[in-house]
Scaffold this active site. Structure first.
Site, mmCIF file in Angstrom:
data_model
loop_
_atom_site.group_PDB
_atom_site.id
_atom_site.type_symbol
_atom_site.label_atom_id
_atom_site.label_comp_id
_atom_site.label_asym_id
_atom_site.label_seq_id
_atom_site.Cartn_x
_atom_site.Cartn_y
_atom_site.Cartn_z
ATOM 1 N N ASP A 422 9.172 71.211 14.071
ATOM 2 C CA ASP A 422 9.037 71.147 12.623
ATOM 3 C C ASP A 422 7.604 70.777 12.227
ATOM 4 O O ASP A 422 6.969 69.945 12.888
ATOM 5 C CB ASP A 422 10.023 70.095 12.097
ATOM 6 C CG ASP A 422 10.126 70.111 10.592
ATOM 7 O OD1 ASP A 422 10.329 71.198 10.025
ATOM 8 O OD2 ASP A 422 10.010 69.028 9.977
ATOM 9 N N GLU A 452 6.427 75.561 14.193
ATOM 10 C CA GLU A 452 6.590 76.055 12.828
ATOM 11 C C GLU A 452 5.196 76.153 12.212
ATOM 12 O O GLU A 452 4.654 75.183 11.698
ATOM 13 C CB GLU A 452 7.464 75.111 11.982
ATOM 14 C CG GLU A 452 7.744 75.705 10.604
ATOM 15 C CD GLU A 452 8.040 74.686 9.508
ATOM 16 O OE1 GLU A 452 8.277 75.110 8.371
ATOM 17 O OE2 GLU A 452 8.023 73.472 9.775
ATOM 18 N N ASP A 519 14.088 78.105 5.025
ATOM 19 C CA ASP A 519 12.978 77.736 4.135
ATOM 20 C C ASP A 519 12.543 78.851 3.193
ATOM 21 O O ASP A 519 11.567 78.683 2.460
ATOM 22 C CB ASP A 519 11.764 77.292 4.967
ATOM 23 C CG ASP A 519 11.907 75.856 5.471
ATOM 24 O OD1 ASP A 519 12.579 75.054 4.796
ATOM 25 O OD2 ASP A 519 11.353 75.549 6.544
#
Ligand SMILES: [Ca+2]
Ligand SMILES: [Ca+2]
Length: 673
Positions: A422, A452, A519
């Site tokens: 993340d 990410e 997202d």
């Protein structure tokens, strides 16, 4: 202008120019260059990998003398340049030539650096990519002279003023090479002694001691097909563990709370109950959004990393799920949220209570004595995105490193195959490079590390940080091409070439090609539920170079806007599925399995014309031609002839002048005689 005047003018111009000159040597100690170009002042060399060092010095044309010496005064001879005896010592000599000496060509027209992965790229012993960029249209062809053999380099692509020539060397034993090209009737060479028209020195280095480290992605990850599961919303297999106030799974999404404090009861048992479904889809790996103890539905605010969230199950259930998936040949990737913890995490609770007296005070970045209550007030500690319930973790603190190591060990023991990281770009690279990556690869050398990273990820994909990234640049290119009115095939190629050209070739089939995620809005929503356009996007995702990641439910036609509307519960009543979309996914996935070219083959663009995109995937005899036209006009195909079989319909079609209908997608292979 007379020839003499021109020559004089050129001399005036060139006598002032500086030419970048490369020095490159092997030494066990830090070496320095001493030369007459700067009055014998030491120039510190830069570290490459292995025992190698380099320096780039700007020099005017001329003849220079220099020597190399370590801090302890040990003299080293530069083996790649000329040298002469100077009493008992050796002096190297270098001649920096005027571009006029080489028909106007200078070293500045080349940017090959043996210590840079962009050009010299070791994959594994015996396998290398060598890329040679030359100012565009300078030469028609470039050759690699490799162990005495002449190999024509492929013109990979033209980009930003340079022609990129590349060779992929496999099964080789000895590394010994230089480049050769012709200008008019003049032959030129580029080797370890730079540009020359006469003697050339080879780049000659051993495979055990390279200036760039070997780097390859795990074999299993090349072209793997992923399924992304947001556990709270995928399936509820155990009503007993539902959070309080869980909402009706099938309620109208407009009337429910899909946000971070809205719950539906999804859990790991739900995934276990649907293993047949995943098997039927034909995916190779599952990526789970966070599953550790946390108060929210998304669980990016971890309360305890060593505990599976009680509303999802427990560690043993996770272990069972991973083991079942593994036995079906499917890998599991977990979401690693290491940039920040949740504010309910025990270490942060302790800091909140005891302030500076807490053993864990240095696990965070708190200004002052105690973290100030954040709700309604300014915060005095660093937190992700300024959210007080996600305090930033000090990952370079040795105690934090030790704690994270226990997390890696615990879930490695559960059988997972890697981590998606993340907000990976917000964490100091040093943590990934010196701690996370070596620890994880030590536990499992085939573990996959996926960052990410939303934009250009080149610096993260050099072998020392990540193996792959969530490739949102692919999504951007598909969105621009398929969803926006311009439908420019050229733009799609430019947007994808931008990263294909920059990333090391060995990572390309491992990139996570996504159309959407937890997202972003769902792609079917991005195209206003135009099923034909959606199918083109899915077609591109399944046939483009990289690893497709299906966001749960896209395959049954789920829609949803931006977060949290993109996190609706997955419908399990088949009458709610779009069967046409599901069958289309299954067909494409079957083709991926039947044609290794689609998962692991080379990718090249055949042509672009308005909205028409034609590209090729190729692996040995497996050659497929992919054609997309998201525009609203038919486009005529050119440059391909002969009968080909369209694999989605089974039709045999003559390719010459074939009309490609609007909003269509096709996959061809040459028809058998
Ligand atoms: Ca449940
Ligand atoms: Ca919980």
């Amino acid at each position: 202008m007379s020839k003499t005047v021109l020559t004089l003018l050129l001399l005036v111009i060139f006598s002032g120019i500086l030419l970048s000159t490369d020095f490159f040597i092997s030494s066990t100690e830090q070496p320095y260059i001493f030369g007459d170009f700067n009055g014998w002042q030491p120039i510190k060399m830069e570290k490459a990998a292995g025992s190698w060092w380099y320096a780039e010095i700007e020099l005017k044309p001329g003849i220079y003398h220099y020597y190399l010496s370590t801090e302890s005064g040990k003299r080293i001879t530069d083996p790649f340049k000329n040298h002469q005896s100077e009493g008992t010592d050796i002096l190297n000599i270098i001649e920096v030539k005027n571009p006029t000496d080489f028909s106007g060509i200078s070293e500045g027209d080349f940017s090959f650096k043996i210590w840079d992965r962009d050009y010299f790229n070791p994959v594994k012993p015996g396998e290398f990519f060598i890329t040679f960029p030359v100012v565009e249209r300078l030469f028609n062809s470039t050759f690699l002279i490799f162990n005495g053999k002449k190999i024509k380099m492929n013109l990979l692509r033209n980009y930003d003023g340079y022609d990129y020539f590349r060779v992929h060397l496999q099964d080789i034993e000895k590394l010994n090479f230089y480049f050769e090209f012709s200008k008019g009737d003049k032959k030129l060479y580029f080797g370890a002694n730079g540009l020359s028209d006469s003697t050339v020195t080879s780049f000659s280095i051993s495979q055990e001691d390279l200036p760039v480290d070997y780097f390859d992605t795990p074999e299993w990850s090349k072209g793997a097909l992923y399924y992304q599961i947001f556990p709270e919303r995928f399936a509820n297999g155990d009503p007993e563990n539902d959070p309080e106030d869980s909402q009706n799974w099938y309620a109208d999404p407009k009337n429910v709370n899909l946000g971070s404090n809205g719950f539906f009861g999804g859990d790991l048992q739900g995934v276990l109950n649907h293993l047949d479904y995943l098997e039927g889809l034909g995916i190779d790996a599952v990526y789970f959004n966070p599953i550790f103890e946390s108060p929210s539905s998304h669980k990016y605010d971890t309360a305890d990393y060593l505990k599976v969230d009680d509303n999802f199950g427990d560690y043993n259930l996770l272990k069972k799920l991973v083991s079942e998936l593994n036995s079906m040949g499917k890998k599991v990737i977990l979401d690693g949220v290491f940039n920040h913890t949740g504010d309910e995490f025990w270490a942060f609770q302790d800091v909140k209570e005891k302030g500076k007296e807490s053993t864990y005070f240095d696990w965070y970045f708190v200004k002052g004595n105690k973290p100030r209550k954040y709700k309604g007030h300014a915060m005095n500690y660093i937190a992700w995105g300024g959210y007080g319930d996600m305090p930033k973790l000090n990952v370079l603190n040795p105690e934090v490193i030790a704690y994270i190591n226990t997390i890696l060990e615990k879930y490695n023991n559960a059988g997972i195959a890697g981590w998606r990281l993340d907000v990976a770009g917000e964490i100091k690279p040093e943590f990934w490079r010196s701690h996370f990556r070596p620890t994880l690869k030590e536990l499992n050398k085939n573990a996959l590390i996926v960052g990410e990273i939303w934009g250009d990820a080149k610096v993260y994909l050099q072998g020392d940080l990540f193996d792959s990234i969530m490739n949102y640049q692919f999504r951007d290119a598909v969105t621009e091409y398929v969803a926006r009115a311009g439908h420019s095939a050229r733009k799609f190629v430019n947007m994808t070439d931008y990263y294909l050209k920059r990333y090391p070739p060995q990572v390309l089939t491992s990139l996570w090609n996504m159309l959407d995620s937890h997202d972003t809005e769902r792609f079917l929503t991005t195209v206003y539920s135009n099923e034909k356009l959606f199918k083109i996007a899915v077609g591109l995702q399944m046939t483009f170079i990289g690893s497709p990641v299906i966001y749960y439910g896209d395959e049954v036609g789920m829609t949803g806007g931006k977060d949290p509307d993109n996190r609706r519960p997955m419908p399990w009543k088949e009458e709610l599925w779009n069967k046409s979309i599901l069958n289309y996914y299954k067909k494409l996935i079957t083709l991926r399995k039947e044609h290794p070219a689609l998962s692991r083959g080379d990718y090249s663009v055949i042509s672009t014309s308005n909205s028409l995109l034609v590209y090729k995937r190729e692996m040995g005899n497996d050659v497929l031609v992919i054609i997309a036209n998201p525009g609203d006009k038919a486009e005529r195909l050119s440059g391909i002839t002969g009968n080909h079989k369209e694999l989605l319909t089974g039709e045999i079609l003559e390719m010459e002048g074939l009309s490609i209908p609007p909003e269509s997608f096709m996959i061809f292979e040459a028809a058998n005689e």
